[in-house]
Design a protein around this motif. Sequence first.
Motif, short mmCIF file in Angstrom:
data_model
loop_
_atom_site.label_atom_id
_atom_site.label_comp_id
_atom_site.label_asym_id
_atom_site.label_seq_id
_atom_site.Cartn_x
_atom_site.Cartn_y
_atom_site.Cartn_z
N ALA A 144 104.19 27.00 6.19
CA ALA A 144 105.34 26.92 7.11
C ALA A 144 105.00 25.93 8.22
CB ALA A 144 105.66 28.30 7.68
N PRO A 145 104.81 24.66 7.88
CA PRO A 145 104.35 23.67 8.87
C PRO A 145 105.41 23.44 9.95
CG PRO A 145 105.03 22.56 6.86
CD PRO A 145 105.08 24.03 6.57
N LYS A 146 104.94 23.42 11.21
CA LYS A 146 105.88 23.21 12.32
C LYS A 146 106.22 21.73 12.45
CE LYS A 146 103.14 25.15 15.29
NZ LYS A 146 102.60 25.65 16.57
N MET A 147 105.21 20.88 12.41
CA MET A 147 105.40 19.43 12.56
C MET A 147 106.26 19.13 13.78
SD MET A 147 103.72 18.40 9.86
CE MET A 147 104.20 16.71 9.56
N ALA A 148 106.05 19.89 14.85
CA ALA A 148 106.96 19.80 15.99
C ALA A 148 106.54 18.76 17.01
CB ALA A 148 107.04 21.17 16.67
#
Length: 464
Positions: free
Chosen positions: A178-182
Amino acid sequence: MDFSQLSFWLILLCALPLLAAGKALWPQSTAFRKAFILLLSLFLLGFTSLPTLGIFLAVSLTAYAACRAGARLSSALGRRVLLGGLIPLLLLPLLYYKYAYFLAHTICGAEWDSLRGLIIPVGISFYTFQIIGFCVDTLGKGRAVPPFADYMNFCAFFPQIVAGPIERRDDLLPQISAPKMALSAADLHVGLRYIVLGLFFKMALADNLALAFVQGYRGGNAWMVWMNNLLFTFRIYFDFGGYAMTAYGIARCLGITLRLNFLSPYTAPHIGEFWRRWHTSLMQWFRDYIYIPLGGGRTRLWAANVLLVFLVSGLWHGAGYNFLLWGALSGLAVVAHRLFAEVGLRLPAALGWALTFGFMVMVWMFFYDTDAALLQQHLATLANPAAYGIGEFVATLKALRVQGTLAIAFLPLSFLVIAAESLSLRRRGDAYALLLSTPACALMVFLTVVLEASADSLFIYFSF
């Protein structure tokens, strides 16, 4: 993926607008973020070496197919049998590229020159061990097999695939699923500081220490041998540690927390603590998958278990008797420390540190001297009192001039960094807190630019 090369950063910067565009189009889509990470990781690995990418895909896909097949087995015994056959299969590429010539020539006496020039694929030791660990945790414990994209991202995550840390299923897989990559302000605040620290370690310290190192020294000057040992002692930490810090920082910027592979090992008060702080992911891999299954420290054969782990560690680092000797000496030191501790012998912290650091300065020679004859000559030189004259000492200082600059100046700077780690550890409980402060980061950026070495050197652990 060489973090000290401009090409890596240009590729990464070009990829960020694609990430931003994808997030704008599909703000809730985890599928896009997973695909983005995987494609970027595979592209960077292929950019580093296409053969490496091919071997990685062969190993990772074989492991996944076996895990899927094992998931259909209802018997725990059947899964263990499958695992027992899978592990040697996954090790085959590593054994061929890294150990084939050593086994054929040195052990068997066969003259197979075709094996002599084999180039070790970048990162093969790291991703092979990470994939084996995943298979043990999945098949051996009857865990669920994750979706293919999650598994591939776990294996191929670009900041750590070629030189670690060797991540574990329970630590990285939930984050990568569940990568945020935010690119959040909080993550960037921490990640960018670790990138600055890592690049300073590599480009300002390790690369200059590498220039000062006298490669293949064959003279009879003991001071020169000791100086080479000391230069390599610092170089391997700042080189490998620099990679680990940069990898941690890049991943943190993307919202993923990796294991910190180094915890200020050169401030350790004894040899056991040193090995708990050095290359932490590999040492814990050996602990969980070799040492503990053999009985760990609970059996009367604990000393043999420790020695076996360090011998395997030596072989993991390279095919040669010097690596076996390096592992054996390291293991014997750990055994000796535990025996002294069991009888109540406690050294003052300063003396314990000095003995530990001095031992590592000595034992690293068995790591970098891959030529057996040269290693024997260096040992003989160190044991010869006549090799410690004043003239030899002066000659050592003169030999350390690199393009008009006294490269020996980087040794005091190296000690200063270790002292900063020690102070930070005592005051804040975090060895790198002071170095990650805003003033320190600003100074390190300046020093990295000003002190950048005249010649680049590959990360040492790329050859492993």
